[in-house]
Design a protein around this motif. Structure first.
Motif, mmCIF file in Angstrom:
data_model
loop_
_atom_site.group_PDB
_atom_site.id
_atom_site.type_symbol
_atom_site.label_atom_id
_atom_site.label_comp_id
_atom_site.label_asym_id
_atom_site.label_seq_id
_atom_site.Cartn_x
_atom_site.Cartn_y
_atom_site.Cartn_z
ATOM 1 N N ALA A 29 -10.130 3.402 -1.830
ATOM 2 C CA ALA A 29 -9.279 4.543 -2.183
ATOM 3 C C ALA A 29 -7.903 4.436 -1.537
ATOM 4 O O ALA A 29 -6.901 4.906 -2.093
ATOM 5 C CB ALA A 29 -9.958 5.846 -1.774
ATOM 6 N N LEU A 30 -7.847 3.815 -0.366
ATOM 7 C CA LEU A 30 -6.584 3.688 0.353
ATOM 8 C C LEU A 30 -5.838 2.399 0.030
ATOM 9 O O LEU A 30 -4.768 2.144 0.590
ATOM 10 C CB LEU A 30 -6.848 3.765 1.869
ATOM 11 N N SER A 31 -6.384 1.608 -0.861
ATOM 12 C CA SER A 31 -5.787 0.311 -1.182
ATOM 13 C C SER A 31 -4.331 0.392 -1.640
ATOM 14 O O SER A 31 -3.509 -0.437 -1.233
ATOM 15 C CB SER A 31 -6.626 -0.412 -2.240
ATOM 16 N N PRO A 32 -3.961 1.376 -2.501
ATOM 17 C CA PRO A 32 -2.544 1.439 -2.905
ATOM 18 C C PRO A 32 -1.598 1.628 -1.724
ATOM 19 O O PRO A 32 -0.531 1.012 -1.665
ATOM 20 C CB PRO A 32 -2.510 2.652 -3.850
ATOM 21 N N LEU A 33 -1.994 2.482 -0.764
ATOM 22 C CA LEU A 33 -1.168 2.683 0.425
ATOM 23 C C LEU A 33 -1.128 1.420 1.272
ATOM 24 O O LEU A 33 -0.089 1.068 1.838
ATOM 25 C CB LEU A 33 -1.703 3.861 1.242
ATOM 26 N N SER A 34 -2.259 0.732 1.356
ATOM 27 C CA SER A 34 -2.322 -0.508 2.122
ATOM 28 C C SER A 34 -1.430 -1.571 1.515
ATOM 29 O O SER A 34 -0.777 -2.334 2.225
ATOM 30 C CB SER A 34 -3.765 -1.019 2.190
ATOM 31 N N PHE A 35 -1.403 -1.614 0.182
ATOM 32 C CA PHE A 35 -0.552 -2.596 -0.492
ATOM 33 C C PHE A 35 0.909 -2.370 -0.122
ATOM 34 O O PHE A 35 1.640 -3.312 0.202
ATOM 35 C CB PHE A 35 -0.728 -2.499 -2.007
ATOM 36 N N THR A 36 1.315 -1.114 -0.134
ATOM 37 C CA THR A 36 2.697 -0.777 0.206
ATOM 38 C C THR A 36 2.994 -1.089 1.662
ATOM 39 O O THR A 36 4.025 -1.694 1.985
ATOM 40 C CB THR A 36 2.969 0.712 -0.076
ATOM 41 N N TYR A 37 2.083 -0.680 2.535
ATOM 42 C CA TYR A 37 2.266 -0.919 3.970
ATOM 43 C C TYR A 37 2.342 -2.421 4.241
ATOM 44 O O TYR A 37 3.222 -2.893 4.972
ATOM 45 C CB TYR A 37 1.119 -0.298 4.758
#
Length: 342
Positions: free
Chosen positions: A19-27
């Protein structure tokens, strides 16, 4: 830090990590780009960074101490750079173990300062200049800052915990990685597998395929005989407290009770009173880490508490005896090449 981070970071990826993958990609994209484009200031001394790929404790402090000792044996004058976890000084501050407290400079800098001058500041270049000018340091060891420090690193030794590895292998906030491994490996000079376990094997193989030297080390508790056969209430506020509890057992002591606290935890009077009462009620002594003791020394610990407290200090022992010398020599060689290039 590991004990303050979500437990799922250190488990197999589940729905939370996905679920947090999109934020991780950006980070991860931003962190990787920052590493690639950062302007790193060059200083007039070789810089050896002891860092890690993830947040949380990997055993960097005893490694930095071991390398500082080796530098002294090689007739060098080491100085240590640390960001600290304390009050945040507006200008570089040289740690004074006899007067400074962990609240102001951090627990790790206090331990490091027992072995070499330590400059605490987010501005590592300014700290480096202070160590060179005021203390005559001719070899600098940077504790952490591998991804973010704006200072030229001549050699980057990345420490990976053998028990926890890279956790679920995801970037913050889905996991403990500070940036994608491939982005970090580019700037890694060598990898140090710390402790026992197989969780780090995957990144070790990845580093080996990238042509990075692989070293191994472990922590060894000092004075085992002093603890053998005794019963303790063991407590710790470090990245992975369970590692400390295993270290206590390694001495031959019995961990009758244990308490875990967040990394760099500042103990309150009520917490210390509860620990003391529990130890007395169960007829055991208290035992903790050197980092926790550094915080307690200038904290709320009473005389009664300190009288019942034992402290375990550990040393980093390299499996390859030649490793510290080789790491320092390669740092010096990289610095010489840097000077020739101008």
């Amino acid at each position: 830090m590991a004990s303050e981070s979500p437990p799922f970071w250190w488990e197999k990826p589940d729905w939370r990590a996905f679920a947090l993958s999109p934020l991780s990609f950006t980070y991860g994209f931003v962190a990787g780009r920052r590493m690639h484009t950062a302007k790193r200031e060059k200083v007039a001394a070789p810089v050896l960074c002891v860092g890690n790929f993830t947040v949380g404790g990997t055993g960097k402090t005893p490694v930095a101490i071991a390398l500082a000792r080796q530098a002294k044996r090689m007739q060098l004058k080491p100085g240590i750079l640390s960001r600290g976890h304390g009050g945040g000084f507006s200008s570089p501050h040289i740690v004074d173990p006899s007067h400074d407290s962990a609240k102001h400079v951090g627990d790790e800098p206090l331990l490091l300062a027992e072995h070499a001058p330590v400059a605490v500041t987010p501005n590592r270049a300014a700290g480096a200049q202070l160590l060179i000018d005021k203390h005559g340091c001719d070899f600098l060891i940077m504790d952490d800052g591998f991804q973010s420090a704006r200072i030229h690193i001549d050699y980057a030794l990345v420490v990976v915990d053998a028990r926890y590895g890279l956790g679920n292998g995801r970037v913050i906030p889905a996991g403990p990685l500070r940036a994608k491994v491939v982005d970090q490996l580019v700037y890694t000079s060598s990898l140090l597998k710390m402790g026992e376990g197989t969780a780090a094997d995957r990144v070790v193989r990845q580093a080996a395929r990238a042509g990075k030297p692989i070293y191994e080390a472990r922590t060894r508790p000092r004075g085992k005989k002093a603890f053998a056969g005794k019963r303790f209430l063991a407590f710790a506020g470090i990245g992975h407290p369970d590692k400390f509890f295993d270290t206590v057992a390694e001495t031959g002591a019995v961990v009758a009770l244990s308490r875990s606290f967040p990394d760099h935890h500042v103990y309150g009077e009520d917490e210390l009173a509860e620990l003391l009462k529990t130890a007395r009620d169960n007829d055991v002594r208290l035992i903790t880490t050197a980092k926790d003791a550094a915080r307690l020394r200038h904290g709320a610990a009473s005389a009664d508490f300190l009288e019942l407290l034992d402290v375990i200090e550990v040393d980093a022992v390299f499996e390859q005896d030649y490793a510290p010398t080789r790491i320092l020599n390669e740092t010096l060689e990289a610095w010489r090449l840097r000077r020739l290039k101008g």
